[in-house]
Design an enzyme around this catalytic site. Structure first.
Site, short mmCIF file in Angstrom:
data_model
loop_
_atom_site.label_atom_id
_atom_site.label_comp_id
_atom_site.label_asym_id
_atom_site.label_seq_id
_atom_site.Cartn_x
_atom_site.Cartn_y
_atom_site.Cartn_z
N HIS A 72 0.84 -1.19 0.00
CA HIS A 72 0.00 0.00 0.00
C HIS A 72 0.88 1.24 0.00
O HIS A 72 2.04 1.20 0.41
CB HIS A 72 -0.91 -0.01 1.22
CG HIS A 72 -1.99 -1.04 1.15
ND1 HIS A 72 -3.00 -1.12 2.08
CD2 HIS A 72 -2.23 -2.04 0.27
CE1 HIS A 72 -3.81 -2.11 1.77
NE2 HIS A 72 -3.36 -2.69 0.67
N GLU A 74 0.82 3.85 1.88
CA GLU A 74 1.27 4.24 3.22
C GLU A 74 2.49 3.41 3.64
O GLU A 74 3.46 3.96 4.18
CB GLU A 74 0.16 4.01 4.26
CG GLU A 74 -1.13 4.72 3.95
CD GLU A 74 -2.15 3.86 3.22
OE1 GLU A 74 -3.34 3.94 3.57
OE2 GLU A 74 -1.77 3.13 2.29
#
Length: 149
Positions: A72, A74
């Protein structure tokens, strides 16, 4: 709203627009997500969803499902910090999609104190966990982020 709050909101809108542009770097077809980590008005890390370094830049399998090893945005931004001389302690993360629970755990452990996101997700467990950890969470609707104050 006070002047300092208005200035911060203006910065938040600007950085979330930048995260949206950064998401365009993703090779993922189903969903492109971008993230920036900002500390003291400086971008100290960035990330977008995709495969680990050295892997082919194909995020989906033959059934158009996301491969299990896709990172992801993040996680990419946080792991980039780990390879630098920067610290994310006290920083703000700008991410184009609401963090999942796994990314929320990384955000908490990275010492990030604010999370600004612009796309809601059907599950809110990541957002709930961030709030439970005392992290300031702000949803900025994409059309509102496009407008200057």
């Amino acid at each position: 709203m006070e002047t300092a709050q208005l200035k911060q909101l203006e910065l938040d809108k600007r950085y979330i627009r930048m995260a949206t542009i950064w998401a365009e770097n993703s090779y993922c077809q189903r969903r492109k997500v971008g993230a920036l980590i900002v500390k003291e008005k400086m971008i100290i890390s960035d990330g977008y969803n995709g495969t680990p370094s050295g892997f082919e830049n194909i995020c989906e399998d033959e059934n158009n499902l996301t491969k299990p090893y896709v990172l992801h945005a993040e996680a990419n931004a946080i792991t980039k910090i780990a390879r630098s001389n920067n610290s994310s302690d006290g920083a703000t993360m700008y991410v184009t999609a609401a963090p999942c629970i796994e990314c929320a755990k990384l955000i908490i452990q990275a010492g990030i104190k604010r999370v600004i996101y612009s796309e809601k997700y059907r599950l809110e467990d990541g957002i709930d966990l961030l709030k439970r950890a005392g992290i300031e969470v702000l949803y900025l609707e994409p059309e509102k982020a496009d407008k200057e104050i």
